[in-house]
Design a protein around this motif. Structure first.
Motif, mmCIF file in Angstrom:
data_model
loop_
_atom_site.group_PDB
_atom_site.id
_atom_site.type_symbol
_atom_site.label_atom_id
_atom_site.label_comp_id
_atom_site.label_asym_id
_atom_site.label_seq_id
_atom_site.Cartn_x
_atom_site.Cartn_y
_atom_site.Cartn_z
ATOM 1 N N THR A 8 0.826 -1.206 0.000
ATOM 2 C CA THR A 8 0.000 0.000 0.000
ATOM 3 C C THR A 8 0.857 1.253 0.000
ATOM 4 O O THR A 8 0.632 2.177 -0.788
ATOM 5 C CB THR A 8 -0.929 -0.001 1.228
ATOM 6 O OG1 THR A 8 -1.790 -1.148 1.158
ATOM 7 C CG2 THR A 8 -1.766 1.263 1.280
ATOM 8 N N LEU A 277 -7.220 -2.117 -3.079
ATOM 9 C CA LEU A 277 -6.577 -2.233 -1.769
ATOM 10 C C LEU A 277 -6.597 -3.660 -1.239
ATOM 11 O O LEU A 277 -5.727 -4.049 -0.451
ATOM 12 C CB LEU A 277 -7.257 -1.289 -0.766
ATOM 13 C CG LEU A 277 -6.969 0.199 -0.953
ATOM 14 C CD1 LEU A 277 -7.813 1.032 0.006
ATOM 15 C CD2 LEU A 277 -5.481 0.504 -0.753
ATOM 16 N N TYR A 383 -2.287 4.266 4.787
ATOM 17 C CA TYR A 383 -0.843 4.115 4.597
ATOM 18 C C TYR A 383 -0.048 4.367 5.878
ATOM 19 O O TYR A 383 1.183 4.302 5.867
ATOM 20 C CB TYR A 383 -0.320 4.993 3.463
ATOM 21 C CG TYR A 383 -0.725 6.454 3.453
ATOM 22 C CD1 TYR A 383 -0.515 7.292 4.548
ATOM 23 C CD2 TYR A 383 -1.297 7.004 2.312
ATOM 24 C CE1 TYR A 383 -0.861 8.628 4.519
ATOM 25 C CE2 TYR A 383 -1.648 8.340 2.271
ATOM 26 C CZ TYR A 383 -1.424 9.150 3.368
ATOM 27 O OH TYR A 383 -1.761 10.484 3.328
#
Length: 406
Positions: A8, A277, A383
């Motif tokens: 990510t 994601l 993140y």
């Protein structure tokens, strides 16, 4: 499958600069695919919208793709997606349009928990119409916005209820469906500020009961654009002020001027990023977006729990709000320092956190905190890492041991 934080973070070029970004509530960094999409759209031949030639058709496609992406993100229909430069601008457009039909004796209900963008446009529209503004209050100790108070606030003259889905100051997530039920039973419309919640989990406009919901793309890895969604039939009944030659179609009639086609390309790319994601997710983009944001939310909750526990355990830190349901956002103060000084001292060490009232004007006014600087805000995005939280807590300890110095 565990959330792949390394994968990510690698998707965000700006993270390579080394700063610790703990203010996603104020705006996130852009994913690489967003940057690439904007650049590609700027390199390509794009004309103003026209079916007569290829560059004009390309711009039509970019607008349609952006509407479709927002619809998949929110569980809406593309024909009900209005695009604009900011949530504030879109809410003002709606408030002026609805307010034009209000009369003295009509009522509007707003909340002291909200960002001012979902307060002031309604207050000003009510004032212009001679309508009455009624206020929903939050609990000063917990930061909760009790839904049961709306039974007293909403009545037969209520035209609109405006409420946040999540406080951008302390993260509180009110019971929006319960508030929607009260509003709709009285024949009122409900405008929901989803700016702070959409980045942190799946959103379904129908499940919330929102007649209107607004979101900002730069809070979920995208460019500085916003969108407001409603049923196309609801938009069709409204007549905003507009230029005479501009399109009268829905939703175009609510969009002023020529849009930024490259940024619209970036908006669509941001939704695609969210849909990726969870690499194991399958199905259409709506399903993959829901899966991706569910995985991200689980990661964020773990990181935020670490942050909140660390802040509340430190006697030098005052934490505001303790709502049962909250986004991964917290406001606090460090003893012996003003919020501005704390933010500056952290900034010198590479930590990026907001300070002040972050436009949550009514919240900080009610708490008596505006006159001496508001607070510090820390908010988690997908993140962020536990290590970043630990580094922040260590730095706060250092500042607490040396008050008034950097």
């Amino acid at each position: 499958m565990p959330f792949d934080i390394a994968r990510t973070r690698a998707a965000y070029p700006a993270l390579a600069e080394g700063y610790v970004h703990l203010d996603g509530a104020g705006g996130t960094q852009s994913a690489a695919c967003v940057v690439d999409a904007v650049a590609a759209a700027m390199r390509a031949a794009v004309g103003n919208r026209s079916a007569a030639y290829a560059p004009g058709r390309r711009s039509l496609e970019l607008v349609a793709a952006a509407r479709g992406a927002v619809a998949d993100l929110l569980g809406a229909r593309p024909e009900g997606v209005v695009l604009g430069p900011s949530a504030t601008a879109l809410t003002y457009t709606l408030a002026r349009t609805l307010g034009a039909g209000w009369r003295p004796g009509d009522e509007v209900v707003v909340s002291r928990l909200d960002h001012d963008a979902n307060v002031r446009p309604w207050v000003q529209a009510a004032e212009a119409a001679g309508a009455t503004v009624r206020w929903a209050e939050f609990d000063r100790a917990t930061g909760e916005l009790p839904a049961d108070q709306y039974a007293e606030l909403v009545g037969e003259r209520t035209r609109l209820v405006a409420v946040t889905a999540g406080s951008n100051a302390i993260g509180t997530m009110p019971d929006v469906p319960a508030i929607a039920a009260v509003a709709h039973a009285a024949g009122a419309l409900l405008c929901v500020d989803g700016v702070h919640t959409v980045p942190h989990g799946p959103t379904d406009v129908a499940a919330l009961g929102a007649d209107f919901l607004v979101t900002s793309a730069y809070k979920w890895s995208g460019p500085h654009l916003a969108a407001m969604v409603a049923d196309a039939g609801v938009w069709a009944a409204l007549r905003p002020a507009k230029l005479r030659p501009s399109s009268d179609a829905v939703p175009d009639r609510f969009e002023y001027g020529t849009p930024s086609f490259p940024l619209l390309a970036g908006l669509a790319a941001a939704v695609e990023h969210l849909a990726g994601l969870d690499p194991a997710a399958t199905g259409d983009r709506r399903a993959r977006v829901r899966a991706g944001l569910t995985a991200a939310r689980e990661h964020e909750e773990q990181v935020f729990a670490r942050l909140l526990a660390g802040l509340t355990a430190r006697p030098a830190i005052t934490v505001y709000g303790s709502a049962a349901r909250r986004c991964p956002t917290v406001s606090f103060r460090l003893a012996g320092r003003t919020p501005a000084d704390t933010a500056a001292a952290l900034g010198e060490r590479g930590f990026c956190l907001a300070h002040g009232d972050y436009y949550a004007y009514e919240y900080f006014q009610a708490m008596g905190l505006r006159t001496d600087g508001g607070a510090i805000r820390a908010s988690i995005y997908h993140y962020n890492t536990p290590d970043e939280v630990d580094r922040l807590l260590t730095e706060l300890d250092r500042l607490a041991d040396h008050p008034g110095t950097r």
